[in-house]
Design an enzyme around this catalytic site. Sequence first.
Site, PDB file in Angstrom:
ATOM      1  N   ASP A  82     -10.754  15.575  31.070  1.00  0.00           N
ATOM      2  CA  ASP A  82     -11.405  14.908  31.990  1.00  0.00           C
ATOM      3  C   ASP A  82     -12.759  14.041  30.779  1.00  0.00           C
ATOM      4  OD1 ASP A  82     -13.437  13.664  34.101  1.00  0.00           O
ATOM      5  OD2 ASP A  82     -14.751  15.236  34.044  1.00  0.00           O
ATOM      6  N   ASP A 123      -9.840  11.480  29.252  1.00  0.00           N
ATOM      7  CA  ASP A 123      -9.439   9.905  29.665  1.00  0.00           C
ATOM      8  C   ASP A 123     -10.730   9.236  29.365  1.00  0.00           C
ATOM      9  OD1 ASP A 123     -11.843  10.675  30.820  1.00  0.00           O
ATOM     10  OD2 ASP A 123     -10.198  11.052  33.105  1.00  0.00           O
ATOM     11  N   ASP A 166     -13.222  12.766  40.110  1.00  0.00           N
ATOM     12  CA  ASP A 166     -14.340  13.787  39.777  1.00  0.00           C
ATOM     13  C   ASP A 166     -14.500  14.601  41.290  1.00  0.00           C
ATOM     14  OD1 ASP A 166     -13.987  13.720  37.289  1.00  0.00           O
ATOM     15  OD2 ASP A 166     -16.005  13.130  36.890  1.00  0.00           O
TER      16      ASP A 166
END
EC number: 2.7.8.39
Length: 181
Positions: free
Chosen positions: A48, A51, A73
Amino acid sequence: MPLAKNIPISPNILTIIGLLISGIAALEFAIGELTMGAIFIMLSGIFDVLDGAVARASGNITPFGGVLDSVCDRYADAVIFAGIIYGSVNGSIYQTTLLQAPLWLWCVLALIGSYMVSYTRARAEAAGSTSMNVGVAERSERLIILIVGAITGYILIAVAVIAVLAHLTLVQRIWNAKQTL
């Protein structure tokens, strides 16, 4: 992040990999492996962060990438809580109750709160509000609480804390939107 320049994978692929790892975390929770679930949440968190770092380093920030990241998410949150709920109801995760509410119910409340925090931000920003990064428990804080609860074996308390803090964050964001709109 200097490392991000050397990663030859598209930011969107990194986002999808992070989501898939969250799915593995959910499976671990479903079979009662709380520590492994926590480890996979942490691994997912690395993707996360990566990216966005890769998108910035490569100059490949796109509106679609932002949408994909937000959607993934939400999916990650949902599958993780679904895994905990499944582990709770099938007996893989030993549970007592807190305030006479079982773990699965606290998960539902935490998930609703988490989604409403995200929705409130998106809706307020669409209406013209700025600086909606407010509240005591944004997504990263909620995941840290869940990780600590899973590793220590206090998952029921962690999920209940997430539920309460998510709804408190929701109220803070609504208040902030009222002040800025």
